[in-house]
Enzyme design. Structure first.
Site, mmCIF file in Angstrom:
data_model
loop_
_atom_site.group_PDB
_atom_site.id
_atom_site.type_symbol
_atom_site.label_atom_id
_atom_site.label_comp_id
_atom_site.label_asym_id
_atom_site.label_seq_id
_atom_site.Cartn_x
_atom_site.Cartn_y
_atom_site.Cartn_z
ATOM 1 C CG HIS A 48 -2.833 -25.414 -21.840
ATOM 2 N ND1 HIS A 48 -1.862 -25.290 -20.873
ATOM 3 C CD2 HIS A 48 -3.267 -24.151 -22.100
ATOM 4 C CE1 HIS A 48 -1.726 -24.001 -20.567
ATOM 5 N NE2 HIS A 48 -2.565 -23.301 -21.293
ATOM 6 C CE LYS B 156 24.903 -21.055 -26.992
ATOM 7 N NZ LYS B 156 25.390 -21.101 -25.607
ATOM 8 N NE ARG C 114 2.331 -22.996 -23.986
ATOM 9 C CZ ARG C 114 1.165 -22.479 -24.379
ATOM 10 N NH1 ARG C 114 0.899 -22.333 -25.663
ATOM 11 N NH2 ARG C 114 0.277 -22.113 -23.490
#
Lengths: 150, 303
Positions: B129, B80, B101
């Site tokens: 990561h 949105k 993530r």
């Protein structure tokens, strides 16, 4: 021989000299001189013994703190500041590259969050000649020839 | 009290690495706990990553916590037009911990600034990561009994592979590591990492050939050459099949050597390696659950 100033003298204020010609408008942008109400005069592509050509800016009735003016070192690392009082140079300063840079510069990495959302950039200067700055967010390094002003 | 986050592997000290290793071991021994009972964890996956998400969600479930979140941005308010800033601000009101993530690099560091609760980076683009690196370290510790004196071979895409860069930084904290880089020139380890090792006085060697040099290895860390990293498809075709590990190549290697891979694998490890006891990549993935339990427990001071 008649001596004539290319950019007229100011009574009080600051002269920023030895700006690389391609950096003139970046310096104006960094110091937000377009919003300044007093007299600002500048010249570009002026002859310079040291640089070949150079730019100069004269700002009436304005004096800079080190922190403020050091920001221009990213685009004009050899710039010199002359403080003028009553047409006399009362102080000469060189700009110094700061350890951290907030705002001002865009991260060169197109995938960095600072280029996608309204996030103010933060960099750590990891090398000063040539300038290498590490983005606090994406951790990528922006090199001197990639510096773009936000 | 300032909150702790895990955004980059270098956010943790050597002591914290060792604490995570010890907690991972304890969770492996006793995987079902109720330390997170009554707590809510948000898993915000702005791009899909089934493997990482399931691993984190298993860790949360085993700790007795509850999960809210989404698994891709189409099912979130991002579709949105909501900014990351507002999504994080809102979720930070609901959850005790955010695991995120996101495809943009630096997004996790930014989220950590906005959120009032700890943030774990589960991957921000090609940047970091860190939970992968900690589970790689746990796998090394578990199989070799130590993190010092490891001869680590890294094979494949050493240029773009974030896992090898993070593992290099983390293992550099331990005594006498030796790094061996096996990669084609197009995918060689970047100079900044080699310079880092030189400055630290750490030995490293570069190889173009993938052959019996691996006989010295304690760990062989294989990586996938990712097609999406190449601008020119011809370049990808040239290097994609260069380094493939086959079972017969392991004949002269140390009995204790173990093969790691962050997965998914494409073809860089031949399937005939899978049944070799030196193959460790599937167990490595299971270790990820215990390591993630340890990270959550550490950041929330559960123990």
């Amino acid at each position: 021989m008649e001596k004539q100033l290319n950019v007229s003298a100011i009574k009080d204020g600051t002269v920023i000299d030895h700006i690389p010609t391609r950096a003139l408008f970046k310096v104006i942008q960094i110091l937000r001189l377009e919003e300044y109400d007093n007299m600002v005069t500048f010249g570009n592509n002026l002859d310079s013994k040291a640089m070949g050509t150079k730019a100069i800016i004269k700002i009436a009735n304005r004096y800079f703190e080190d922190e403020e003016v050091n920001k221009i070192s990213l685009v004009a690392p050899n710039a010199k500041l002359n403080t003028i009082r009553n047409y006399e140079v009362v102080e000469k300063r060189v700009v110094q590259i700061p350890e951290q840079v907030y705002g001002i510069v865009r991260c060169f990495n197109p995938k960095c969050i600072t280029n996608a959302e309204n996030v103010s950039t933060k960099f750590q200067i990891i090398n000063d000649k040539p300038i290498e700055m590490k983005c606090y967010y994406c951790e990528k390094i922006t090199y001197e020839n990639e510096i773009k002003i936000k | 009290m300032s909150k702790k986050n895990l955004i980059s592997i270098t956010d943790f000290s050597k002591e914290e690495y060792l604490k995570i290793m010890e907690l991972s071991r304890q969770f492996e021994e006793h995987p079902n706990q109720s330390l997170l009972k009554g707590k809510v964890v948000a898993t915000l996956f702005f791009e899909p990553s089934t493997r990482t998400r399931l691993s984190f969600e298993t860790a949360i479930n085993r700790l007795g916590g509850k999960i809210i979140g989404f698994s891709d941005s189409n099912s979130s308010s991002v579709s949105k037009g909501e900014t990351l800033h507002d999504t994080i601000k809102m979720v930070s009101n609901y959850a005790d911990l955010i695991i995120m993530r996101h495809p943009l690099e630096g997004s996790a560091r930014y989220a950590a600034e906005i959120a009032d609760v700890p943030v774990i980076n589960a991957g921000d683009g090609a940047n970091q990561h860190p939970s992968q690196t900690l589970l790689d370290m746990y796998s090394i510790k578990k199989t070799q009994g130590r993190l010092d004196d490891i001869n680590l071979f890294m094979v494949g895409d050493l240029k773009y592979g974030r896992t090898v860069h993070s593992l290099l930084m983390a293992m550099s904290q331990f005594k006498n590591p030796i790094f061996n880089f096996v990669a084609p020139p197009e995918l060689a380890m970047p100079d900044e990492y080699k310079l880092f090792l030189t400055n630290q006085g750490i030995r490293y060697y570069e190889h173009l050939e993938f052959n019996e040099i691996i006989n010295q290895a304690d760990i062989i860390y294989m990586t996938r050459v990712q097609k999406e990293r190449f601008i020119d498809p011809v370049e990808y075709e040239k290097v994609k099949n260069v380094y493939i590990l086959k079972n017969e190549m392991l004949a002269g290697t140390k009995p204790t050597v173990r093969i790691l891979h962050p997965l998914p694998r494409i073809n860089e490890i031949h399937t005939n390696v899978d049944s070799n006891p030196k193959a460790y990549y599937f167990t490595q993935a299971r270790n990820g659950v215990y390591t993630r339990m340890a990270i959550i427990s550490h950041l929330l001071n559960l123990q």
